[in-house]
Design a protein around this motif. Structure first.
Motif, PDB file in Angstrom:
ATOM      1  N   VAL A   1      -2.592   5.732  33.234  1.00 15.79           N
ATOM      2  CA  VAL A   1      -3.335   4.422  33.142  1.00 15.79           C
ATOM      3  C   VAL A   1      -4.345   4.004  34.128  1.00 15.79           C
ATOM      4  O   VAL A   1      -5.494   3.531  33.833  1.00 15.79           O
ATOM      5  CB  VAL A   1      -2.268   3.335  33.112  1.00 15.79           C
ATOM      6  N   VAL A   2      -3.936   4.449  35.366  1.00 18.84           N
ATOM      7  CA  VAL A   2      -5.182   4.218  36.381  1.00 18.84           C
ATOM      8  C   VAL A   2      -6.289   5.198  36.330  1.00 18.84           C
ATOM      9  O   VAL A   2      -7.343   5.039  36.571  1.00 18.84           O
ATOM     10  CB  VAL A   2      -4.489   4.176  37.787  1.00 18.84           C
ATOM     11  N   GLY A   3      -5.766   6.376  36.371  1.00 12.51           N
ATOM     12  CA  GLY A   3      -6.777   7.477  36.263  1.00 12.51           C
ATOM     13  C   GLY A   3      -7.568   7.667  35.255  1.00 12.51           C
ATOM     14  O   GLY A   3      -8.739   8.235  35.492  1.00 12.51           O
ATOM     15  N   SER A   4      -7.280   7.696  33.959  1.00  9.62           N
ATOM     16  CA  SER A   4      -8.011   7.751  32.917  1.00  9.62           C
ATOM     17  C   SER A   4      -9.404   6.859  32.937  1.00  9.62           C
ATOM     18  O   SER A   4     -10.497   7.163  32.544  1.00  9.62           O
ATOM     19  CB  SER A   4      -7.354   7.683  31.474  1.00  9.62           C
ATOM     20  N   TYR A   5      -8.959   5.524  33.480  1.00  5.24           N
ATOM     21  CA  TYR A   5     -10.291   4.509  33.452  1.00  5.24           C
ATOM     22  C   TYR A   5     -11.039   5.023  34.635  1.00  5.24           C
ATOM     23  O   TYR A   5     -12.304   5.035  34.381  1.00  5.24           O
ATOM     24  CB  TYR A   5      -9.598   3.137  33.932  1.00  5.24           C
ATOM     25  N   GLY A   6     -10.608   5.534  35.706  1.00  8.73           N
ATOM     26  CA  GLY A   6     -11.501   5.820  36.907  1.00  8.73           C
ATOM     27  C   GLY A   6     -12.233   7.240  36.427  1.00  8.73           C
ATOM     28  O   GLY A   6     -13.258   7.178  36.986  1.00  8.73           O
ATOM     29  N   ILE A   7     -11.789   8.180  35.893  1.00  7.24           N
ATOM     30  CA  ILE A   7     -12.364   9.447  35.292  1.00  7.24           C
ATOM     31  C   ILE A   7     -13.400   9.083  34.418  1.00  7.24           C
ATOM     32  O   ILE A   7     -14.631   9.563  34.518  1.00  7.24           O
ATOM     33  CB  ILE A   7     -11.460  10.451  34.907  1.00  7.24           C
ATOM     34  N   ALA A   8     -13.165   8.345  33.565  1.00 12.76           N
ATOM     35  CA  ALA A   8     -14.391   7.875  32.498  1.00 12.76           C
ATOM     36  C   ALA A   8     -15.300   7.333  33.157  1.00 12.76           C
ATOM     37  O   ALA A   8     -16.674   7.574  32.937  1.00 12.76           O
ATOM     38  CB  ALA A   8     -13.611   7.250  31.283  1.00 12.76           C
ATOM     39  N   ASN A   9     -15.104   6.327  34.102  1.00 18.35           N
ATOM     40  CA  ASN A   9     -16.079   5.660  34.830  1.00 18.35           C
ATOM     41  C   ASN A   9     -17.011   6.576  35.689  1.00 18.35           C
ATOM     42  O   ASN A   9     -18.150   6.488  35.919  1.00 18.35           O
ATOM     43  CB  ASN A   9     -15.372   4.546  35.549  1.00 18.35           C
ATOM     44  N   ALA A  10     -16.229   7.451  36.223  1.00 19.33           N
ATOM     45  CA  ALA A  10     -16.972   8.327  37.476  1.00 19.33           C
ATOM     46  C   ALA A  10     -18.054   9.410  36.716  1.00 19.33           C
ATOM     47  O   ALA A  10     -19.130   9.378  37.293  1.00 19.33           O
ATOM     48  CB  ALA A  10     -15.922   9.117  38.257  1.00 19.33           C
ATOM     49  N   THR A  11     -17.409   9.685  35.834  1.00 16.96           N
ATOM     50  CA  THR A  11     -18.397  10.938  35.018  1.00 16.96           C
ATOM     51  C   THR A  11     -19.654  10.287  34.337  1.00 16.96           C
ATOM     52  O   THR A  11     -20.423  10.999  34.052  1.00 16.96           O
ATOM     53  CB  THR A  11     -17.732  11.508  33.898  1.00 16.96           C
ATOM     54  N   LEU A  12     -19.513   9.081  34.043  1.00 19.25           N
ATOM     55  CA  LEU A  12     -20.469   8.363  33.274  1.00 19.25           C
ATOM     56  C   LEU A  12     -21.422   7.413  34.076  1.00 19.25           C
ATOM     57  O   LEU A  12     -22.494   6.972  33.415  1.00 19.25           O
ATOM     58  CB  LEU A  12     -20.151   7.821  31.889  1.00 19.25           C
ATOM     59  N   LEU A  13     -21.354   7.105  35.272  1.00 25.28           N
ATOM     60  CA  LEU A  13     -21.935   6.242  36.105  1.00 25.28           C
ATOM     61  C   LEU A  13     -23.369   6.585  36.103  1.00 25.28           C
ATOM     62  O   LEU A  13     -24.327   5.862  35.992  1.00 25.28           O
ATOM     63  CB  LEU A  13     -21.300   6.127  37.516  1.00 25.28           C
ATOM     64  N   VAL A  14     -23.710   7.731  36.528  1.00 26.16           N
ATOM     65  CA  VAL A  14     -25.108   8.188  36.828  1.00 26.16           C
ATOM     66  C   VAL A  14     -25.821   8.291  35.180  1.00 26.16           C
ATOM     67  O   VAL A  14     -27.022   7.929  35.250  1.00 26.16           O
ATOM     68  CB  VAL A  14     -25.157   9.548  37.527  1.00 26.16           C
TER      69      VAL A  14
ATOM     70  N   LEU B   1      -3.756   4.219  26.831  1.00 25.95           N
ATOM     71  CA  LEU B   1      -4.615   5.109  27.543  1.00 25.95           C
ATOM     72  C   LEU B   1      -5.836   5.500  26.787  1.00 25.95           C
ATOM     73  O   LEU B   1      -7.121   5.500  27.604  1.00 25.95           O
ATOM     74  CB  LEU B   1      -3.981   6.517  27.428  1.00 25.95           C
ATOM     75  N   ALA B   2      -5.984   5.350  25.537  1.00 22.34           N
ATOM     76  CA  ALA B   2      -7.282   5.497  24.882  1.00 22.34           C
ATOM     77  C   ALA B   2      -8.322   4.423  25.150  1.00 22.34           C
ATOM     78  O   ALA B   2      -9.282   4.708  25.324  1.00 22.34           O
ATOM     79  CB  ALA B   2      -7.131   5.691  23.184  1.00 22.34           C
ATOM     80  N   ALA B   3      -7.696   3.077  25.020  1.00 26.74           N
ATOM     81  CA  ALA B   3      -8.685   2.213  25.179  1.00 26.74           C
ATOM     82  C   ALA B   3      -8.825   1.976  26.708  1.00 26.74           C
ATOM     83  O   ALA B   3     -10.369   1.503  27.015  1.00 26.74           O
ATOM     84  CB  ALA B   3      -7.936   0.607  24.916  1.00 26.74           C
ATOM     85  N   ARG B   4      -8.305   2.567  27.568  1.00 28.34           N
ATOM     86  CA  ARG B   4      -8.572   2.447  28.982  1.00 28.34           C
ATOM     87  C   ARG B   4      -9.755   3.697  29.483  1.00 28.34           C
ATOM     88  O   ARG B   4     -10.723   3.374  30.044  1.00 28.34           O
ATOM     89  CB  ARG B   4      -7.414   2.878  29.925  1.00 28.34           C
ATOM     90  N   VAL B   5      -9.583   4.665  28.719  1.00 20.77           N
ATOM     91  CA  VAL B   5     -10.787   5.620  28.500  1.00 20.77           C
ATOM     92  C   VAL B   5     -12.004   5.131  28.314  1.00 20.77           C
ATOM     93  O   VAL B   5     -13.319   5.013  29.045  1.00 20.77           O
ATOM     94  CB  VAL B   5     -10.357   7.012  27.785  1.00 20.77           C
ATOM     95  N   VAL B   6     -12.078   4.428  26.993  1.00 24.70           N
ATOM     96  CA  VAL B   6     -13.422   3.639  26.543  1.00 24.70           C
ATOM     97  C   VAL B   6     -13.850   2.495  27.368  1.00 24.70           C
ATOM     98  O   VAL B   6     -14.946   2.146  27.658  1.00 24.70           O
ATOM     99  CB  VAL B   6     -13.254   3.209  25.009  1.00 24.70           C
ATOM    100  N   GLN B   7     -12.747   1.973  28.017  1.00 26.23           N
ATOM    101  CA  GLN B   7     -13.160   0.581  28.859  1.00 26.23           C
ATOM    102  C   GLN B   7     -13.614   1.324  30.272  1.00 26.23           C
ATOM    103  O   GLN B   7     -14.771   0.799  30.715  1.00 26.23           O
ATOM    104  CB  GLN B   7     -11.888   0.063  29.257  1.00 26.23           C
ATOM    105  N   GLY B   8     -13.234   2.354  30.681  1.00 25.39           N
ATOM    106  CA  GLY B   8     -14.193   3.042  31.838  1.00 25.39           C
ATOM    107  C   GLY B   8     -15.394   3.496  31.445  1.00 25.39           C
ATOM    108  O   GLY B   8     -16.375   3.393  32.286  1.00 25.39           O
ATOM    109  N   ALA B   9     -15.742   3.920  30.341  1.00 26.10           N
ATOM    110  CA  ALA B   9     -16.939   4.452  29.896  1.00 26.10           C
ATOM    111  C   ALA B   9     -17.952   3.297  29.884  1.00 26.10           C
ATOM    112  O   ALA B   9     -19.312   3.076  30.034  1.00 26.10           O
ATOM    113  CB  ALA B   9     -16.865   5.137  28.357  1.00 26.10           C
TER     114      ALA B   9
END
Length: 482
Positions: A64-77, A116-124
């Motif tokens: 729940v924590v990690g999926s958000y951070g990974i999606a956010n990190a990979t797409l920031l640039v 978890l799916a929503a957290r991934v999209v939220q991070g993106a």
């Protein structure tokens, strides 16, 4: 967030007539920094309630924590470069709208899978929004206005990190309308709607004079690498470390090699890679990245395990667990407000002092956990948390500015983008790595108190190890007092 920050134009408006952002417009823009960071930390204190309500395993709670951070990190640039080409206001609105919608879906999620799916999209969505904040500030403001806005950007991030778990504890404990943990996501919705309305009306559009192509292959390879690390570390322990977890960890080596080769070839061919090797070869960037990895991995991991420990054997309520972090929040806020002024005086020496103070705070916390656990409360934890928070703020607030200031101006945008990517990556991986170590120790005779003390002592050791590293950066600062 991107190398084009220094050469931007205001759409449909001559450069000479560009005016500073008004207070309301700047506040609206800064929500793009505040909300994503708040969403990362506010969730920690709600994890036990989520696990109970959705019947989630400890590994799923880490995701729940990690999926958000990974999606956010990979797409920031990627988000930064899309903003350069298609318009920063447009990307900001897309990201903010998506973030708000996903917050609502997280709030009503019926199962852990949906959450978890929503957290991934939220991070993106956050990755589409956050880069536009720095890029817009850089392109629209100059001189004192820009310096003040950049300082407020640091305050927004520090305040969100510090206050997130306190607000989360209040919302879960209040249980307004029986929402429980769902309120920590729902709180984003009205704020997001107001921010969207204000952004449409108040924010001017800006674009880069020359936008680079988006390195989607690099982003995909980075995401694959992080998933290969994150998934086995979070799911391996509760599943008894089956074969697939070891295969995934082994696969990270060729994945990193392919990513590095792709980045090198992309740069050699004149393209814009996600993580340019030439920037990584700069000594200041390598030192800054090492400091960022050490700080954000341990900080993200500590926030995760502290929430589990205080609401576990210590039998604190979510509100008491959140209030235990109030002294840390106070330390963070003080350094967020006065950090820019102190940075002008001490430069990288401020970070050096921060590591030492942080080490003292976590060492005292370990002593409290070893001697008083589980008979602890917010008052008994106040002193070590205040010291640790003050030291952590002295490390986090000036880190990016000090490192980027030692990078050639033409590469400063790329440098800040890489540092922000490492920040989000390490916050997520901290929950996976530190969290897994804590959960493994907590299940033994160490108990949760001993496991928390071990984590605190590990952070103390890392902090002390980073002091000579920081000194190397400090020695390269010109005109800095120490």
């Amino acid at each position: 967030m991107t190398e084009q920050l220094a050469t931007t134009t205001v759409a449909a408006r001559p450069r000479a007539t560009a005016s500073p952002l008004g207070p309301v417009a700047l506040t609206t823009l800064l929500f793009g920094a505040f909300l994503p960071m708040l969403s990362f930390f506010i969730i920690n204190v709600a994890l036990p309630a989520i696990g109970s309500d959705l019947r989630a395993t400890s590994g799923e709670l880490q995701l729940v924590v990690g999926s958000y951070g990974i999606a956010n990190a990979t797409l920031l640039v990627v988000g930064g470069r899309l903003g350069d080409g298609f318009g920063r206001k447009r990307l900001f609105l897309i990201g903010l709208t998506g973030f708000t919608v996903m917050s609502l879906i997280c709030a009503i999620a019926p199962t852990i899978g949906v959450l978890l799916a929503a957290r991934v999209v939220q991070g993106a969505a956050a990755a589409a929004m956050t880069p536009q904040v720095l890029a817009s500030i850089t392109s629209l403001l100059t001189g004192e206005h820009r310096a003040r806005a950049m300082a407020m950007f640091g305050v927004a991030g520090g305040a969100a990190a510090a206050l997130g778990q306190i607000l989360g504890g209040i919302l879960v404990e209040a249980n307004v309308f029986g929402l429980g943990w769902r309120a920590v996501f729902l709180v984003n919705v009205p704020v997001g709607i107001l921010a969207v309305a204000a952004a449409i009306r108040l924010l001017p559009e800006t674009k880069a004079d020359r936008a680079n192509r988006v390195d989607l292959v690099g982003a995909a390879l980075l995401a694959l690498t992080l998933v290969l690390v994150l998934l086995p570390l979070t799911e391996g322990r509760p599943l008894g470390w089956p074969l697939w977890t070891w295969l995934c960890l082994a696969a990270t080596i060729p994945s990193v090699a392919v990513l590095g080769l792709h980045q090198h070839r992309a740069e050699q061919s004149g393209q814009a890679p996600l993580i340019p090797p030439t920037v990584l070869r700069l000594r200041a960037m390598r030192i800054g990245l090492l400091l960022a990895v050490a700080f954000f991995t341990t900080f993200g991991g500590f926030m995760f395990v502290f929430a589990l420990a205080t609401q576990g054997e210590a039998h604190m309520s979510p509100l008491e667990g959140g209030l235990s972090l109030l002294p840390m929040a106070v330390g963070f806020l003080i350094t967020s407000i006065y950090g820019p002024r102190l940075q002008q005086r001490y430069g990288a020496g401020l970070i050096l002092r921060g590591w030492i103070i942080q080490a003292v705070g976590y060492a005292v916390l370990a002593l409290v956990a070893l001697t008083l656990w589980p008979d602890v409360n917010p008052w008994k934890l106040a002193v070590p948390m205040l010291i640790a928070g003050f030291g952590s703020g002295l490390v986090m607030v000036p880190l990016m500015g000090v490192v980027v200031s030692q990078v050639p101006p033409a590469q400063a945008g790329l440098g800040s983008g890489i540092l922000l990517t490492s920040q989000q990556t390490c916050l997520a991986l901290g929950a996976a790595t530190v969290g897994t170590a804590y959960l493994a120790l907590a299940g033994t005779s160490w108990g949760q108190g001993g496991a928390l003390a071990a984590v605190a002592l590990a952070i103390t050791a890392v902090s002390l190890l980073m002091t000579p590293v920081t000194h190397q950066l400090r020695s390269r600062s010109s005109g800095v007092g120490g």
